[in-house]
Design a protein around this motif. Structure first.
Motif, short mmCIF file in Angstrom:
data_model
loop_
_atom_site.label_atom_id
_atom_site.label_comp_id
_atom_site.label_asym_id
_atom_site.label_seq_id
_atom_site.Cartn_x
_atom_site.Cartn_y
_atom_site.Cartn_z
N SER A 1 -4.25 2.44 -4.39
CA SER A 1 -3.54 2.51 -3.12
C SER A 1 -2.83 1.18 -2.88
N ARG B 1 0.86 -1.19 0.00
CA ARG B 1 0.00 0.00 0.00
C ARG B 1 0.89 1.24 0.00
N ARG B 2 0.68 2.08 -0.99
CA ARG B 2 1.44 3.32 -1.13
C ARG B 2 0.97 4.34 -0.10
N ARG B 3 1.91 5.15 0.39
CA ARG B 3 1.55 6.26 1.28
C ARG B 3 0.71 7.28 0.53
N VAL B 4 1.09 7.55 -0.72
CA VAL B 4 0.34 8.47 -1.56
C VAL B 4 -0.23 7.64 -2.70
N SER B 5 -1.55 7.50 -2.75
CA SER B 5 -2.14 6.67 -3.79
C SER B 5 -2.14 7.40 -5.12
N GLU B 6 -2.02 6.62 -6.19
CA GLU B 6 -2.10 7.18 -7.54
C GLU B 6 -3.54 6.99 -8.00
N GLU C 1 9.20 5.67 3.14
CA GLU C 1 8.76 6.91 2.50
C GLU C 1 7.67 6.64 1.47
N GLU C 2 7.75 5.49 0.79
CA GLU C 2 6.79 5.16 -0.25
C GLU C 2 5.64 4.30 0.24
N THR D 1 -3.18 5.53 -14.92
CA THR D 1 -2.03 6.43 -14.77
C THR D 1 -1.43 6.89 -16.10
N ASP E 1 3.24 2.18 3.30
CA ASP E 1 2.83 2.17 4.71
C ASP E 1 2.34 0.80 5.16
#
Length: 137
Positions: free
Chosen positions: A36, A27-32, A102-103, A80, A105
């Motif tokens: 997520s 799971r990305r910290r910032v979803s595209e 950083e990327e 994307t 979570d």
């Protein structure tokens, strides 16, 4: 300023890591957009094959040592607009954990039945076909 096209931006390599009847998702910290939860993935570096990038990104993000088994397919991702390649990988060693804090979570080992909970919009067909076999065998 001009917008970059898919051809000008580096492609993204995704690793489809299957181990003990489950597939690894992160799971990305910032979803595209809606993305997520996804497979370990990242930009292909100059001179790098998609399979090599998938192996490298898996190690960088999760600490898991994998080997590329098969390139499952490529496409321009509908959400994307990035060129994506998908590589089936198997675990060689290590234990999966969130290394790139950083990327990422979170990460999860997901069963075939659970995939729609993590990826409600469906998977790229060659990836789904691979997982249908790999996660039931």
């Amino acid at each position: 300023m001009t917008q970059q096209t898919a051809e000008e931006r580096p492609g993204i390599a995704a690793a489809i890591v299957v181990h003990e009847g489950r597939v690894l998702m992160v799971r990305r910290r910032v979803s595209e957009g809606q993305l997520s939860w996804q497979f370990p993935a990242g930009e292909i570096e100059p001179g790098e094959a998609p399979e090599e990038a998938a192996v490298r990104e898996t190690a960088e993000e999760t600490g898991l040592d994998v080997t590329a088994v098969e390139l499952l397919g490529e496409r321009v991702h509908p959400k994307t607009g990035r060129l994506m390649s998908y590589t089936a990988c198997e675990v060689v060693g290590g234990a999966a954990e969130v290394v790139d804090t950083e990327e990422l979570d979170a990460l999860a080992w997901v069963t075939l039945a659970e995939i729609p909970e993590y990826v409600p919009y469906g998977l790229f067909e060659p990836v789904q076909e691979f997982l249908d076999v790999a996660l039931t065998g």
